[in-house]
Scaffold this active site. Structure first.
Site, short mmCIF file in Angstrom:
data_model
loop_
_atom_site.label_atom_id
_atom_site.label_comp_id
_atom_site.label_asym_id
_atom_site.label_seq_id
_atom_site.Cartn_x
_atom_site.Cartn_y
_atom_site.Cartn_z
N VAL A 1 -2.63 5.69 2.81
CA VAL A 1 -2.14 5.44 1.46
C VAL A 1 -3.35 5.40 0.52
CG1 VAL A 1 -0.91 3.83 -0.04
CG2 VAL A 1 -0.11 4.21 2.30
N HIS B 1 -1.37 -1.40 4.21
CA HIS B 1 -0.78 -2.32 5.18
C HIS B 1 0.73 -2.42 4.99
CE1 HIS B 1 -4.92 -4.25 4.66
NE2 HIS B 1 -4.91 -3.96 5.94
N SER C 1 -9.36 -2.90 2.27
CA SER C 1 -9.74 -4.25 1.83
C SER C 1 -11.18 -4.24 1.34
CB SER C 1 -9.59 -5.23 3.00
OG SER C 1 -8.30 -5.12 3.57
N ARG C 2 -12.01 -3.37 1.91
CA ARG C 2 -13.43 -3.32 1.54
C ARG C 2 -13.66 -2.73 0.15
NH1 ARG C 2 -14.17 -2.35 7.45
NH2 ARG C 2 -15.41 -4.10 8.20
N TYR D 1 -6.00 -9.50 3.75
CA TYR D 1 -6.35 -9.00 2.41
C TYR D 1 -5.52 -7.74 2.16
CZ TYR D 1 -9.19 -9.46 -1.76
OH TYR D 1 -9.60 -9.69 -3.05
N GLY E 1 -2.58 2.81 11.00
CA GLY E 1 -2.79 3.77 9.92
C GLY E 1 -3.73 4.89 10.33
P1 AMP Z 1 -7.23 -3.44 8.65
O1 AMP Z 1 -6.66 -4.67 8.03
O2 AMP Z 1 -8.20 -2.71 7.78
O3 AMP Z 1 -7.72 -3.66 10.05
O4 AMP Z 1 -6.01 -2.43 8.79
C1 AMP Z 1 -4.84 -2.79 9.49
C2 AMP Z 1 -4.01 -1.56 9.72
O5 AMP Z 1 -3.67 -0.98 8.47
C3 AMP Z 1 -4.75 -0.49 10.52
O6 AMP Z 1 -3.84 0.16 11.40
C4 AMP Z 1 -5.22 0.45 9.44
O7 AMP Z 1 -5.41 1.77 9.90
C5 AMP Z 1 -4.08 0.37 8.47
N1 AMP Z 1 -4.55 0.77 7.13
C6 AMP Z 1 -5.63 0.30 6.46
N2 AMP Z 1 -5.77 0.94 5.28
C7 AMP Z 1 -4.77 1.86 5.22
C8 AMP Z 1 -4.38 2.85 4.27
N3 AMP Z 1 -5.05 3.02 3.13
N4 AMP Z 1 -3.29 3.60 4.55
C9 AMP Z 1 -2.61 3.44 5.71
N5 AMP Z 1 -2.92 2.53 6.64
C10 AMP Z 1 -4.00 1.75 6.40
#
Ligand code: AMP
Length: 301
Positions: free
Chosen positions: A180, A40, A190-191, A35, A151
């Site tokens: 970001v 990402h 995504s949430r 998502y 992130g």
């Molecule tokens: P997730 O899909 O939420 O597990 O995130 C995958 C990766 O993207 C993880 O390393 C998160 O920390 C990073 N990530 C998620 N949201 C952000 C954001 N807003 N800014 C930077 N990195 C992010």
């Protein structure tokens, strides 16, 4: 643009593709739950700039979700994700099923311990970091990247994975990218898709509280971290749609609570807004500079 992007669902296929790449090719891995949003994609762009080959994994890891959490309703849109990754010139996307990652014979977990695993997110989400550490080690072993991208948005996850890499001597370099943010400061997640329009407006309260905490930190409130926490709590309490879970000032590496205002420090907030459990943070680096993330420009209308 390079060759067509490979979409891979099994460990066997990933190993076969990986072994066909030149021995000296540098491989970057970006683990995600899909998502995809600009947060990402900022990781993917950096991985693309740094490496010969870029692998993105999309896996909603069941073992990092608690029994009453949002595993079932976690948002998914694989065709959109694949389109975005193709446009980002990614070499391979690993999309394993849960049974591929955790067959019935699966018994071996990685268990981080101490305050890093049990406080803040660890207290709110027991077992979460065990699930994270286990899946990240599996992904590292499956893809064997030289570089992996995470992130700062998930600050405690960053600290847990740094400990995992150091403790188990994993031959991978971690690259941590800034949070970001939407034009109004809300950290992309995504949430955020769970939010109604009113909830979406209310959700900026996390960032507003962090900025107020940062200002209090800079002014040196007389009662130290407790005063910074109080400022953050007050801002969150002023938003009727938000329910605070915790507001903390902690060491970015150990996650021990701070007793004095010093650098480095992490200001952390977790709060529910409607059905969305949101987290955010700002980081005061050891050199006294702040990492508060990057605000994306609004789309031209
Ligand atoms: P997730 O899909 O939420 O597990 O995130 C995958 C990766 O993207 C993880 O390393 C998160 O920390 C990073 N990530 C998620 N949201 C952000 C954001 N807003 N800014 C930077 N990195 C992010």
């Amino acid at each position: 643009m390079g060759e067509a992007m490979d979409v891979i669902t099994t460990v066997r296929e990933m190993r076969r593709l990986r072994s066909g790449w030149p021995a000296l090719a540098s491989v970057g891995l970006v683990p995600t739950m899909g998502y995809l949003h600009e947060g990402h994609l900022s990781l993917v762009r950096r991985a693309r700039a740094d490496n010969d080959k870029v692998v993105v994994s999309i896996f909603v890891n069941p073992i990092q979700f608690g029994a009453h959490e949002d595993l079932e309703r976690y948002p998914r849109d694989l065709s959109r994700d694949l389109h975005l990754l193709e446009e980002s010139d990614v070499d391979a996307v690993l999309v394993p099923t849960a049974s591929e990652m955790y067959p019935p014979t699966f018994i071996t977990y990685v268990e981080p311990s101490g305050p890093l695993a049990s406080e803040a997110e660890g207290a709110s989400r027991p077992g979460h970091f065990r699930g994270v550490a286990t899946v990240v080690l599996k992904l590292f072993n499956i893809v064997q990247p030289q570089q992996a991208y995470f992130g700062q948005k998930d600050a405690q996850q960053v600290a847990v994975i740094k400990a995992l890499v150091a403790d188990l001597n994993l031959p991978v370099e971690l690259v941590i990218m800034p949070t970001v943010r939407e034009p109004d400061g809300l950290a992309m997640s995504s949430r955020n898709s769970y939010l109604s329009p009113e909830g979406r407006r209310a959700a900026t309260v996390l960032y507003r509280a962090l900025l107020a905490g940062k200002a209090a930190y800079e002014q040196g409130v007389s009662d130290g971290p407790a005063g910074v926490v109080r400022v953050m709590r007050e801002i969150v309490a002023s938003e009727p749609l938000a329910r605070l879970e915790y507001a903390d000032v902690r060491d970015p590496e150990t996650f021990q609570p701070l007793e004095t205002l010093r650098a480095p420090a992490l200001l952390l907030i977790a709060a529910f807004v409607e059905a969305a459990r949101l987290i955010d943070n700002v980081l005061l680096r050891a050199d006294g500079s702040w990492e508060t993330g990057l605000i994306v420009p609004p789309l031209a209308s």
